[in-house]
Design a protein around this motif. Sequence first.
Motif, mmCIF file in Angstrom:
data_model
loop_
_atom_site.group_PDB
_atom_site.id
_atom_site.type_symbol
_atom_site.label_atom_id
_atom_site.label_comp_id
_atom_site.label_asym_id
_atom_site.label_seq_id
_atom_site.Cartn_x
_atom_site.Cartn_y
_atom_site.Cartn_z
ATOM 1 N N ARG A 63 0.877 -1.181 0.000
ATOM 2 C CA ARG A 63 0.000 0.000 0.000
ATOM 3 C C ARG A 63 0.904 1.217 0.000
ATOM 4 O O ARG A 63 1.722 1.393 0.913
ATOM 5 C CB ARG A 63 -0.934 0.020 1.201
ATOM 6 N N VAL A 80 1.000 5.302 0.021
ATOM 7 C CA VAL A 80 0.245 6.531 0.298
ATOM 8 C C VAL A 80 1.208 7.696 0.128
ATOM 9 O O VAL A 80 2.296 7.694 0.717
ATOM 10 C CB VAL A 80 -0.345 6.523 1.722
ATOM 11 N N THR A 81 0.808 8.683 -0.668
ATOM 12 C CA THR A 81 1.702 9.809 -0.916
ATOM 13 C C THR A 81 0.900 11.092 -1.072
ATOM 14 O O THR A 81 -0.267 11.076 -1.491
ATOM 15 C CB THR A 81 2.555 9.559 -2.190
ATOM 16 N N ARG A 82 1.551 12.188 -0.745
ATOM 17 C CA ARG A 82 0.895 13.486 -0.890
ATOM 18 C C ARG A 82 1.945 14.547 -1.197
ATOM 19 O O ARG A 82 2.970 14.644 -0.511
ATOM 20 C CB ARG A 82 0.146 13.873 0.383
ATOM 21 N N GLU A 130 -4.343 13.442 -1.139
ATOM 22 C CA GLU A 130 -3.544 12.260 -0.870
ATOM 23 C C GLU A 130 -3.886 11.184 -1.895
ATOM 24 O O GLU A 130 -5.043 11.046 -2.296
ATOM 25 C CB GLU A 130 -3.852 11.766 0.547
ATOM 26 N N CYS A 146 -3.624 7.061 -2.868
ATOM 27 C CA CYS A 146 -3.420 5.730 -2.302
ATOM 28 C C CYS A 146 -3.424 4.707 -3.431
ATOM 29 O O CYS A 146 -4.296 4.726 -4.305
ATOM 30 C CB CYS A 146 -4.533 5.421 -1.294
ATOM 31 N N THR A 153 5.750 10.310 1.609
ATOM 32 C CA THR A 153 5.357 9.023 1.034
ATOM 33 C C THR A 153 5.476 7.953 2.114
ATOM 34 O O THR A 153 6.452 7.929 2.868
ATOM 35 C CB THR A 153 6.253 8.653 -0.163
#
Length: 736
Positions: A126, A128-130, A136, A138, A175
């Motif tokens: 998984r 997840v980054t922004r 965000e 996913c 991240t």
Amino acid sequence: MADATTRRHAVAFRPRARLVSVLGEHLISDQAVGLVELVKNAYDADATEVTVELLNLADPETALVVVEDNGVGMTLDDLVGKWLSPAVDHKERKKHRAERTPRGRLPIGEKGVGRFAVHHLGRRLRLVTRAADSDEICLDIDWDRFDASDTFLDGLSLTAVERSPEVFLGELTGTRLEIRSSRGPWNEKLVRKVHRTLKRLQNPVSEVADFRVGLVCPDYPELQDIDPTDILDRAHYEFRVLVDADGGCDYEYTCRHPAVASRSRSGTESLLALSGDELASRTPECGPFWVNLYVWDRSSNFLQKSGVSRRELDAHCGVSLFRDGLRALPYGEPGDDWLFLDQERIQAPAERVGNNQVIGLVLVDQTTNLQLRDKTNREGLIENQAFQDLRTLVRSVARLFTSHWRRDRPTGDTRQRPVTAADGVRKARALASAIEKTARDDVPVRWPPRPARPSVAETADEKHLPEPVVVLTQRQALSELINELDGASADLQERQRRRDIMRQLAATGLAAERVVHEFGRQVAAAMTHLQQLESNARGDDRTRDMFRAVAVSLRTLRNEFRVLAPYESVGRADRVQSASVADSVRLALLLNQHNLDAEGIHVSVVGDDFEVRSRPAAVVQILDNLVHNASYWAALGEAAGQRIVVHLRPTERRVLVVDSGPGVHPEVVEQLFQPFSTLKVGGTGLGLFISAELARSLGCTLRLADKTEQQNELGGAAFVLGFPHEERSEKEHPDE
């Protein structure tokens, strides 16, 4: 007009989905390397903090690896166009444009394959980054889907979800990678490797500004501390070197060994002169760099005095390579002898330092070393010319260090296995130490003890003077005795080591003598038989031509081995006789003809011949060694100026051998004729020592020429072999 049967079709590569699995398995060797790749990605993302979490390691199915950073994060375009596009070259292009991040960093990665580290670590991901001013993102990936052999890569679609921030709240960016279902079991050995790798990831002398790595591992809490060690401050020797683009260097050397007085030196040096023929006559293709060497004497008592344990040293030893402050694997890992330190130490244990004695840091700036590039499998750098030149220069730095280290280290080597005599000395020392505990401070003792009645030889020696006698207490006298026994033990071990080397070389020389003698005898016999066959042969012209061809080959071999004739007299009476010095020089040059021709070295002999009363074979041996050394060092200069000049001086009864090399290194001038002292690559340090001993046995002198007599327009080294003015007779020297 085209052939009616010709067909043209547009085709393209279409990789199978399992290519991802193949790359993940083969590009990343183990979990430690995979985690380092993910940490480096965080560095490239301009993160100031990255945390690695290893959770629930007992069961591979429940194991969870989390890597989270506070870098710039990714937009949807970044995710699709970069992270999901293997082999994208955006980092490499930035590097060549010298395009830095807001924190001033150049990218460490360049091949776009680091994301396969995620595949190697587990089967579920998984991500997840922004990024700044973005939602965000996913992305979930089941890597098992990519293992199917009948599925094409472009046939597998993934779903990226844009959502309101749940992990990176407020203004946070970064991240987070959550990797589940480990592909292999996690055990203590593997976690220790991860701990060691992350602990040594950054340059301990100058960490990367604003970049911190943390490790969380509840299963092994004692391994969570990965702060750099302060062991470097407790080194016995320290050597700091700045190497420039031309192979020159500025260095600072410090000795703070607990058994010797502290001292320091500094200076400049050309490393090209110490590199052998590897960098002869050309500029290195690597750029400038720094080298820091921290070296220990691994004797238990000396490590203890410096507050260092062998286990601590073992955890950090090796020479590591850093680019922009981050380490490049596998250099410096256990078993990685990329500088051949251990290989050279096996050949001369007491004259070299090994990987387990040194913590080395080779510090490279990417902007001045763009040719140093990662291998695709992330296991080291491509071994192009730039890398080979870097390695050669670092090895030269190590040789320069050993020239200082040999001068300052304590005499003797406590790690050598003692011989019988040394064992007796050690037992005597142990006994003295035991008695010292009960010795009294109020009982006077003569020191040194009253000697036994002197021998006739001692009393006849006018130079023999008794040592001054002082009165010590029992305890003081025993301490003095222990110190003398320590010195005697070290001296015995060193003598035994040198005797073993001499014995080995003597055996090699005797074998060579036997080969030369037997070869000459067999060739002579073959020539005789061939002549008889040729005289009795009644064959055709072809047969006679074959006989002549064999005869030419035998004569050629005989002539090739004839130059070794002086060495055939070893062990037999080489009589003192009148000999031409010019003939001896000619034969010495003939012995080295192959090397001289191969290197293109121009040799000239100037001056007039003169006769000496000596042993011709010994004279040739001395001149052979001088010419051999001169050819080695002359080959390091510019090709157009590689020269050797041999001056014959009959009035002074001297021979002067001069070369155009770099000259004698100042660190070895005082030890020039001592055994085992050398800066030559692969040298034993015995050539000049044996030559000087031979010269002394002939009543001659061998020395380094001083500036007033060199007449050395070549600028290199100059050695003088001087013959006595009085003719010597065999009666005067019956032992020869």
